[in-house]
Design a protein around this motif. Structure first.
Motif, mmCIF file in Angstrom:
data_model
loop_
_atom_site.group_PDB
_atom_site.id
_atom_site.type_symbol
_atom_site.label_atom_id
_atom_site.label_comp_id
_atom_site.label_asym_id
_atom_site.label_seq_id
_atom_site.Cartn_x
_atom_site.Cartn_y
_atom_site.Cartn_z
ATOM 1 N N GLU A 188 71.024 39.603 3.490
ATOM 2 C CA GLU A 188 70.223 40.662 2.553
ATOM 3 C C GLU A 188 71.157 40.861 1.197
ATOM 4 O O GLU A 188 72.021 41.901 1.385
ATOM 5 C CB GLU A 188 69.812 41.895 3.351
ATOM 6 N N ARG A 206 59.245 38.956 2.851
ATOM 7 C CA ARG A 206 60.296 39.511 3.424
ATOM 8 C C ARG A 206 60.337 39.436 4.887
ATOM 9 O O ARG A 206 61.094 39.107 5.851
ATOM 10 C CB ARG A 206 60.782 41.237 2.925
ATOM 11 N N ASN A 207 59.119 39.920 5.638
ATOM 12 C CA ASN A 207 58.967 39.932 6.843
ATOM 13 C C ASN A 207 58.791 38.761 7.615
ATOM 14 O O ASN A 207 59.468 38.274 8.533
ATOM 15 C CB ASN A 207 57.498 40.661 7.215
ATOM 16 N N ALA A 210 62.316 37.231 7.823
ATOM 17 C CA ALA A 210 63.104 37.764 8.855
ATOM 18 C C ALA A 210 62.647 36.957 10.194
ATOM 19 O O ALA A 210 63.657 36.579 11.115
ATOM 20 C CB ALA A 210 62.755 39.396 8.952
ATOM 21 N N ASN A 211 61.196 36.906 10.407
ATOM 22 C CA ASN A 211 60.650 36.532 11.604
ATOM 23 C C ASN A 211 61.098 35.067 11.922
ATOM 24 O O ASN A 211 60.762 34.392 12.935
ATOM 25 C CB ASN A 211 59.272 36.531 11.664
ATOM 26 N N HIS A 213 64.051 33.703 11.691
ATOM 27 C CA HIS A 213 65.059 33.622 12.346
ATOM 28 C C HIS A 213 64.914 34.101 13.747
ATOM 29 O O HIS A 213 64.240 35.002 14.079
ATOM 30 C CB HIS A 213 66.243 34.708 11.832
ATOM 31 N N GLN A 216 65.107 37.345 14.767
ATOM 32 C CA GLN A 216 64.136 38.194 14.185
ATOM 33 C C GLN A 216 64.787 39.094 13.361
ATOM 34 O O GLN A 216 64.397 40.311 13.175
ATOM 35 C CB GLN A 216 63.477 39.100 15.568
ATOM 36 N N ARG A 217 65.646 38.652 12.521
ATOM 37 C CA ARG A 217 65.984 39.568 11.330
ATOM 38 C C ARG A 217 66.698 38.828 10.472
ATOM 39 O O ARG A 217 67.395 37.848 10.774
ATOM 40 C CB ARG A 217 66.968 41.057 11.735
ATOM 41 N N MET A 218 66.942 39.240 8.998
ATOM 42 C CA MET A 218 68.022 38.494 7.838
ATOM 43 C C MET A 218 69.174 39.057 8.420
ATOM 44 O O MET A 218 69.545 40.144 9.211
ATOM 45 C CB MET A 218 67.445 38.936 6.678
ATOM 46 N N LYS A 220 73.123 40.341 7.340
ATOM 47 C CA LYS A 220 73.824 41.180 6.512
ATOM 48 C C LYS A 220 75.046 40.715 6.242
ATOM 49 O O LYS A 220 75.693 39.927 6.624
ATOM 50 C CB LYS A 220 74.165 42.507 7.191
ATOM 51 N N ASP A 223 77.922 40.295 8.489
ATOM 52 C CA ASP A 223 77.881 39.221 9.338
ATOM 53 C C ASP A 223 78.625 38.151 8.819
ATOM 54 O O ASP A 223 79.312 37.366 9.653
ATOM 55 C CB ASP A 223 76.382 38.641 9.392
ATOM 56 N N GLY A 248 71.648 33.481 12.404
ATOM 57 C CA GLY A 248 70.718 34.027 13.363
ATOM 58 C C GLY A 248 70.032 32.907 14.198
ATOM 59 O O GLY A 248 68.821 33.156 14.530
#
Ligand SMILES: NC(=O)c1ccc[n+]([C@@H]2O[C@H](COP(=O)([O-])OP(=O)(O)OC[C@H]3O[C@@H](n4cnc5c(N)ncnc54)[C@H](O)[C@@H]3O)[C@@H](O)[C@H]2O)c1
Length: 257
Positions: A188, A206-207, A210-211, A213, A216-218, A220, A223, A248
């Motif tokens: 992000e 965006r969703n 994320a999905n 991965h 289930q998130r992008m 940061k 990380d 991820g």
């Protein structure tokens, strides 16, 4: 209190005024390093210096220009006496397939993403060799492993960073210069935000991203900063020429099962 792991270390982080580079610079400073972030935008650089109450210094330079890179590295060493860690992180993305990529766009992506890694390393290595070693950490990308639609120049530049990482590692291991790279998944930052905003339905994009991965998130920026920190400390001193994927699980395979 635990001893700070990067106490007395001098670090340069290119593209450190925002996103992943800023997170890496902040983590290194928190762990005791004197950090110099490099960017073209003076205002953005001074904002980070202010936010970190002077813990981080700013050097204005374009990392794709040989003269500016030589000057920034030499000035840092003149001022501090050494250079322990170089993080080659500056990067740009260009969203077009190869048919629609102009030669100028191709050159820009290569110059910022790949040539800058060559230049910064070229001018940092003599200082690192002279002092008995140092660490070079490159921000590559999972796009260095695979192709993604309309990112031909970007993917090629990041594949080049993976290759250059191994060459530097091989040529300078005997001098104590260790070189590794990090391959982030989608993180992000403004770079991904502008990619998403260019899609017809940014929120949906965006969703969906994320999905993709498995976690289930992008990611940061922090990380990636944690991986860079591990590569910067002495506990990773037997690791060189490697890429660490921080994605991820994105590149593990298709999760539609
Ligand atoms: N965000 C992601 O999902 C992602 C994924 C994989 C890899 N990466 C890589 O991580 C790195 C950082 O990306 P980010 O997402 O934080 O992007 P960002 O756009 O937020 O930051 C990029 C930084 O590079 C700097 N920069 C660009 N051209 C420069 C130049 N010529 N000279 C000096 N500085 C310059 C910018 O000013 C900025 O500070 C890039 O190399 C990018 O390719 C990002």
């Amino acid at each position: 209190m635990n001893e700070l792991k990067l106490k007395n270390k001098i670090a340069i982080v290119t593209g450190g005024t925002k996103g992943i580079g800023k997170a890496i610079a902040t983590k290194f400073a928190y762990e005791g390093a004197s950090v110099f972030i490099v960017g073209r935008n003076k205002q953005a650089g001074e904002k980070v210096v202010k936010e970190t109450q002077g813990q981080i210094s700013f050097i204005q330079a374009d990392v794709s220009k040989p003269d500016e890179v030589k000057k920034l590295v030499d000035q840092t060493v003149q001022q501090t006496g050494r250079l322990d860690i170089l993080v080659n992180n500056a990067g740009v993305q260009h969203e077009q397939n190869i048919e629609h990529t102009s030669p100028e766009d191709w050159d820009k992506v290569m110059n910022v993403n790949l040539k800058s890694v060559f230049l910064c390393s070229k001018y940092a290595i003599p200082h690192m060799r002279h002092q008995g070693g140092g660490k070079i950490i490159n921000t590559a990308s999972i796009d260095g492993y695979w192709a993604e639609p309309n990112l031909g120049a970007y993917c090629t530049s990041k594949g080049g960073v993976l290759s250059l990482t191994k060459s530097i590692a091989l040529d300078f291991a005997r001098d104590g210069v260790l070189c590794n790279c990090i391959c982030p998944g989608y993180i992000e930052t403004e770079m991904t935000e502008s990619y998403m905003n260019a899609q017809s339905d940014p929120e949906h994009a965006r969703n969906q991203l994320a999905n993709r991965h498995p976690v289930q998130r992008m990611g940061k920026p922090e990380d990636i900063a944690e991986a860079a920190f591990w590569l910067a400390i002495q506990e990773s001193n037997f690791v060189t020429g490697q890429s660490i994927t921080v994605d991820g699980g994105l590149t593990l395979g298709n999760i539609d099962f």
